[in-house]
Design a protein around this motif. Structure first.
Motif, mmCIF file in Angstrom:
data_model
loop_
_atom_site.group_PDB
_atom_site.id
_atom_site.type_symbol
_atom_site.label_atom_id
_atom_site.label_comp_id
_atom_site.label_asym_id
_atom_site.label_seq_id
_atom_site.Cartn_x
_atom_site.Cartn_y
_atom_site.Cartn_z
ATOM 1 N N LYS A 1 -37.868 12.490 -89.452
ATOM 2 C CA LYS A 1 -38.475 11.400 -88.690
ATOM 3 C C LYS A 1 -38.364 10.064 -89.415
ATOM 4 C CE LYS A 1 -41.464 14.106 -85.714
ATOM 5 N NZ LYS A 1 -42.792 14.259 -85.075
ATOM 6 N N PRO B 1 -37.707 6.330 -89.618
ATOM 7 C CA PRO B 1 -37.835 5.290 -88.582
ATOM 8 C C PRO B 1 -36.467 4.891 -88.041
ATOM 9 C CG PRO B 1 -39.276 4.795 -90.436
ATOM 10 C CD PRO B 1 -38.437 5.979 -90.851
ATOM 11 N N GLU C 1 -34.304 2.120 -89.342
ATOM 12 C CA GLU C 1 -33.773 2.327 -90.690
ATOM 13 C C GLU C 1 -32.669 3.392 -90.724
ATOM 14 O OE1 GLU C 1 -37.029 3.317 -93.247
ATOM 15 O OE2 GLU C 1 -38.310 1.702 -92.463
ATOM 16 N N GLU D 1 -40.773 -2.856 -82.659
ATOM 17 C CA GLU D 1 -42.047 -2.510 -83.273
ATOM 18 C C GLU D 1 -42.457 -3.608 -84.248
ATOM 19 O OE1 GLU D 1 -43.052 1.320 -85.660
ATOM 20 O OE2 GLU D 1 -43.245 1.760 -83.507
ATOM 21 N N LYS E 1 -45.410 -1.550 -80.307
ATOM 22 C CA LYS E 1 -44.205 -1.931 -79.568
ATOM 23 C C LYS E 1 -44.522 -3.172 -78.742
ATOM 24 C CE LYS E 1 -42.200 2.711 -79.259
ATOM 25 N NZ LYS E 1 -43.274 3.418 -79.990
ATOM 26 N N THR F 1 -36.226 9.093 -79.206
ATOM 27 C CA THR F 1 -37.161 8.668 -80.241
ATOM 28 C C THR F 1 -38.044 9.863 -80.584
ATOM 29 O OG1 THR F 1 -38.879 7.971 -78.683
ATOM 30 C CG2 THR F 1 -37.181 6.349 -79.250
ATOM 31 N N TYR F 2 -39.105 9.616 -81.320
ATOM 32 C CA TYR F 2 -40.030 10.694 -81.686
ATOM 33 C C TYR F 2 -41.200 10.776 -80.707
ATOM 34 C CZ TYR F 2 -37.339 9.938 -85.917
ATOM 35 O OH TYR F 2 -36.303 9.766 -86.801
ATOM 36 N N TRP G 1 -34.233 4.722 -77.776
ATOM 37 C CA TRP G 1 -33.756 3.757 -78.767
ATOM 38 C C TRP G 1 -32.366 3.339 -78.315
ATOM 39 C CZ3 TRP G 1 -35.413 0.517 -82.139
ATOM 40 C CH2 TRP G 1 -34.643 0.083 -83.222
ATOM 41 N N TYR H 1 -36.457 -0.498 -78.505
ATOM 42 C CA TYR H 1 -37.119 0.593 -77.805
ATOM 43 C C TYR H 1 -37.137 0.223 -76.322
ATOM 44 C CZ TYR H 1 -38.897 2.242 -82.305
ATOM 45 O OH TYR H 1 -38.991 2.723 -83.582
#
Length: 257
Positions: free
Chosen positions: A57, A59, A62, A97, A102, A135-136, A142, A161
């Motif tokens: 997970k 980000p 990154e 974010e 968000k 995404t998570y 994304w 996002y």
């Protein structure tokens, strides 16, 4: 007396339907998602530390997403759009974010013509528009924003996002203008009984299906939703039954007084 009995019967029926629906939703979703989860295991190549960012997970801003390009190297059999541009009937908003929340930073207005790409392969315009990454969090993608008509795709385009629901509305606009998509939907309806809503969701989340098949990541958008349009329709029926029951009882009380 008959109205009173009818009122209680309708209320009882409404309550019973509510319980049945709740149990049915829970059991169906649990069964389907348990099956998906139990059949998915990380593939051997994902054990490589450099390919486990989704598992850890990391980000998304990154993450180096190019590490997963090989997943789509043979991902052919796309929609094959003959008409790649389409006009949005709803605005589509993009978020970044900021301070852990968000926040909307860019919006393409309704009435704007955008480019979807030809989608002969998932690898075409990867990350753009409908080819965004999971995404998570369920309900978010994304992505890179759709380029406006005539602008083309850029390697240095920003990532955002975007709500899955907004992309599904955009996919419905593309479906309305694309004979190739309409043909595909008709085939899937006849072969698998797929609804238009399911078709649009799968179209928006195609990257997730390849991640699932290759053992990269089990996306929350790939799992079955807890609530569907069918549940909404049934809820409306239950609501009408309950309202009818209450009205019958109110009339009975008014007549007595």
């Amino acid at each position: 007396m008959k109205r009173r009995v009818a009122g209680f019967l309708l209320l009882g029926m409404g309550a019973a339907l509510t319980v049945i629906m709740a149990v049915s939703v829970f059991l169906t979703v649990q069964r389907n998602n348990t099956l998906l989860t139990s059949e998915w295991t990380p593939s051997g190549f994902v054990q490589n530390e450099s390919l486990r960012d989704y598992q850890k997970k990391v980000p998304l801003p990154e993450m180096d997403l190019t590490q997963y390009d090989f997943v789509f190297s043979q991902a052919f059999g796309g929609v094959g759009l003959l008409k790649t541009t389409f006009t949005l009937t709803h605005p589509i908003s993009y978020y970044q974010e900021i301070d852990g929340k968000k926040r909307e930073v860019y919006t393409i207005a309704a009435g704007t013509t955008v480019d979807a790409g030809d989608y002969q392969s998932v690898y075409d315009a990867l990350g753009y528009g409908f080819n965004g990454y999971p995404t998570y969090e369920r309900g978010w993608r994304w992505v890179r924003a759709f380029p406006l008509e005539g602008e083309g795709f850029r390697e240095d385009a920003l990532w955002y996002y975007c709500k899955t629901a907004d992309l599904e509305k955009a996919a419905a606009d593309l479906l309305h203008e694309s004979g190739a998509m309409q043909h595909n939907l008709q085939l899937l309806k006849e072969r698998d009984g797929m609804s238009q809503k399911e078709f649009l969701h799968h179209f928006v989340c195609r990257v997730d299906s390849f991640f699932y098949m290759r053992g990269v990541y089990l996306s929350p958008d790939y799992l079955y939703p807890l609530w569907t349009w069918g549940h909404t329709a049934l809820s409306a029926v239950i609501g009408l039954v309950l309202i009818s029951g209450v009205r019958f009882l109110k009339r009975t009380t008014t007549q007595k007084s």
